[in-house]
Design a protein around this motif. Structure first.
Motif, PDB file in Angstrom:
ATOM      1  N   HIS A 135      -3.001   9.424   2.382  1.00  0.00           N
ATOM      2  CA  HIS A 135      -2.648   8.005   2.318  1.00  0.00           C
ATOM      3  C   HIS A 135      -3.407   7.216   3.390  1.00  0.00           C
ATOM      4  O   HIS A 135      -3.557   7.664   4.530  1.00  0.00           O
ATOM      5  CB  HIS A 135      -1.143   7.812   2.530  1.00  0.00           C
ATOM      6  CG  HIS A 135      -0.314   8.283   1.374  1.00  0.00           C
ATOM      7  ND1 HIS A 135      -0.061   9.608   1.144  1.00  0.00           N
ATOM      8  CD2 HIS A 135       0.315   7.595   0.390  1.00  0.00           C
ATOM      9  CE1 HIS A 135       0.694   9.734   0.053  1.00  0.00           C
ATOM     10  NE2 HIS A 135       0.930   8.528  -0.419  1.00  0.00           N
ATOM     11  N   GLN A 136      -3.848   6.041   3.027  1.00  0.00           N
ATOM     12  CA  GLN A 136      -4.474   5.146   3.991  1.00  0.00           C
ATOM     13  C   GLN A 136      -3.385   4.406   4.768  1.00  0.00           C
ATOM     14  O   GLN A 136      -2.241   4.313   4.310  1.00  0.00           O
ATOM     15  CB  GLN A 136      -5.390   4.160   3.274  1.00  0.00           C
ATOM     16  CG  GLN A 136      -6.638   4.823   2.690  1.00  0.00           C
ATOM     17  CD  GLN A 136      -7.519   3.842   1.956  1.00  0.00           C
ATOM     18  OE1 GLN A 136      -7.090   3.204   0.993  1.00  0.00           O
ATOM     19  NE2 GLN A 136      -8.749   3.710   2.417  1.00  0.00           N
ATOM     20  N   PRO A 137      -3.713   3.894   5.955  1.00  0.00           N
ATOM     21  CA  PRO A 137      -2.697   3.235   6.777  1.00  0.00           C
ATOM     22  C   PRO A 137      -1.891   2.167   6.040  1.00  0.00           C
ATOM     23  O   PRO A 137      -0.679   2.060   6.229  1.00  0.00           O
ATOM     24  CB  PRO A 137      -3.527   2.624   7.919  1.00  0.00           C
ATOM     25  CG  PRO A 137      -4.675   3.565   8.063  1.00  0.00           C
ATOM     26  CD  PRO A 137      -5.001   4.008   6.663  1.00  0.00           C
ATOM     27  N   ALA A 138      -2.553   1.380   5.190  1.00  0.00           N
ATOM     28  CA  ALA A 138      -1.859   0.304   4.488  1.00  0.00           C
ATOM     29  C   ALA A 138      -0.800   0.818   3.521  1.00  0.00           C
ATOM     30  O   ALA A 138       0.080   0.061   3.101  1.00  0.00           O
ATOM     31  CB  ALA A 138      -2.868  -0.565   3.730  1.00  0.00           C
ATOM     32  N   GLN A 139      -0.870   2.097   3.182  1.00  0.00           N
ATOM     33  CA  GLN A 139       0.095   2.697   2.260  1.00  0.00           C
ATOM     34  C   GLN A 139       1.259   3.358   3.000  1.00  0.00           C
ATOM     35  O   GLN A 139       2.111   3.986   2.379  1.00  0.00           O
ATOM     36  CB  GLN A 139      -0.608   3.745   1.388  1.00  0.00           C
ATOM     37  CG  GLN A 139      -1.711   3.171   0.506  1.00  0.00           C
ATOM     38  CD  GLN A 139      -2.522   4.268  -0.176  1.00  0.00           C
ATOM     39  OE1 GLN A 139      -3.108   5.133   0.469  1.00  0.00           O
ATOM     40  NE2 GLN A 139      -2.522   4.233  -1.497  1.00  0.00           N
ATOM     41  N   MET A 140       1.300   3.180   4.328  1.00  0.00           N
ATOM     42  CA  MET A 140       2.306   3.843   5.141  1.00  0.00           C
ATOM     43  C   MET A 140       3.160   2.813   5.873  1.00  0.00           C
ATOM     44  O   MET A 140       2.735   1.681   6.110  1.00  0.00           O
ATOM     45  CB  MET A 140       1.634   4.793   6.144  1.00  0.00           C
ATOM     46  CG  MET A 140       0.664   5.770   5.505  1.00  0.00           C
ATOM     47  SD  MET A 140      -0.216   6.786   6.714  1.00  0.00           S
ATOM     48  CE  MET A 140       1.061   7.969   7.084  1.00  0.00           C
ATOM     49  N   SER A 141       4.376   3.215   6.255  1.00  0.00           N
ATOM     50  CA  SER A 141       5.251   2.336   7.035  1.00  0.00           C
ATOM     51  C   SER A 141       4.753   2.254   8.478  1.00  0.00           C
ATOM     52  O   SER A 141       3.909   3.052   8.911  1.00  0.00           O
ATOM     53  CB  SER A 141       6.679   2.878   7.018  1.00  0.00           C
ATOM     54  OG  SER A 141       6.764   4.083   7.785  1.00  0.00           O
TER      55      SER A 141
END
Length: 229
Positions: free
Chosen positions: A141-147
């Motif tokens: 997952h890329q950062p934008a897809q993470m909390s």
């Protein structure tokens, strides 16, 4: 007694202003030992970030010594200090500073590969760190897809990727909610204790004090024991 991981000896740091010299650190001394977690608290502008930047070899003081594992770092040239930072220091900031175009695993593997670790080994280490962070399934997952909490745990894993002797954390949970703060900080503590690193944490969050071995504050440019009101 074993040699301290970090020693600051008689550090002086000042900035020139229109009103004259502003002394932020004045004869400041500090010792951090392996496995020790030391908190640094105090209001904004008290010099916490300057102290962290000095300890992390990002700023050069006007006088004094910074020793890491007994190495006089200020006696080194820029290339030598960069090598020490890369090999011995891990940084965690309030904002994760993950590279948005890379996934979580690649963000962690990057400093390893920069240090000369082969790609396969770097990716294996990244996967192991993600698992320890409770993010085993988030590597792609890329950062934008993470909390926010997940991003910060990735940032901590990246800081620990090269097995640093010293971890410097500047408001590492400053933009997280209380529950996520506790979870992220607990993860940081477990990993640095397991690795035997020394940790210096600047924070405004006084609820984290209970996790610290010692808590210090800056008074007139010197470090003193923090006394809660």
């Amino acid at each position: 007694m074993s040699q301290p991981v970090l020693e600051l000896r008689d550090i002086d740091r000042f900035y020139k202003t229109a009103a004259g010299e502003l002394h932020v650190l004045s004869g400041t001394n500090l010792q951090l030992n392996a496995g020790e977690l030391v908190g640094l608290v105090g209001p904004s502008g008290s010099g916490k970030s300057t102290l962290l930047h000095t300890a992390g070899l990002l700023e050069r003081p006007e006088s004094g010594k910074v020793l890491l594992d007994g190495i006089d770092c200020l006696a080194l040239d820029d290339k030598g200090r960069t090598a020490i930072r890369r090999a011995k220091i891990g940084f965690v900031y309030q904002f994760h500073h993950l590279l948005p175009e890379f996934n979580a695993a690649d963000n962690i593997a990057m400093p390893l590969m920069i240090a000369g670790v082969k790609q396969k080994l770097a990716r294996e280490k990244a996967a192991a760190l993600l698992a320890e962070m409770g993010l085993k399934d988030r590597g792609h997952h890329q950062p934008a897809q993470m909390s926010g909490g997940e991003q910060q745990r990735v940032a901590i894993a990246r800081a620990l990727a090269n097995d640093p002797r010293l971890v410097i954390a500047d408001e590492p949970t400053g933009n997280l909610d209380p529950a996520t703060t506790e979870r992220v900080f607990a993860t940081l503590i477990k990993m640095v204790r397991d690795e035997g690193a020394a940790v210096l944490v600047a924070t405004h969050n006084l609820s984290l004090i209970k996790h610290m071995d010692r808590v210090l504050t800056l008074s007139d440019g010197k470090l003193v024991d923090y006394q809660p009101d």
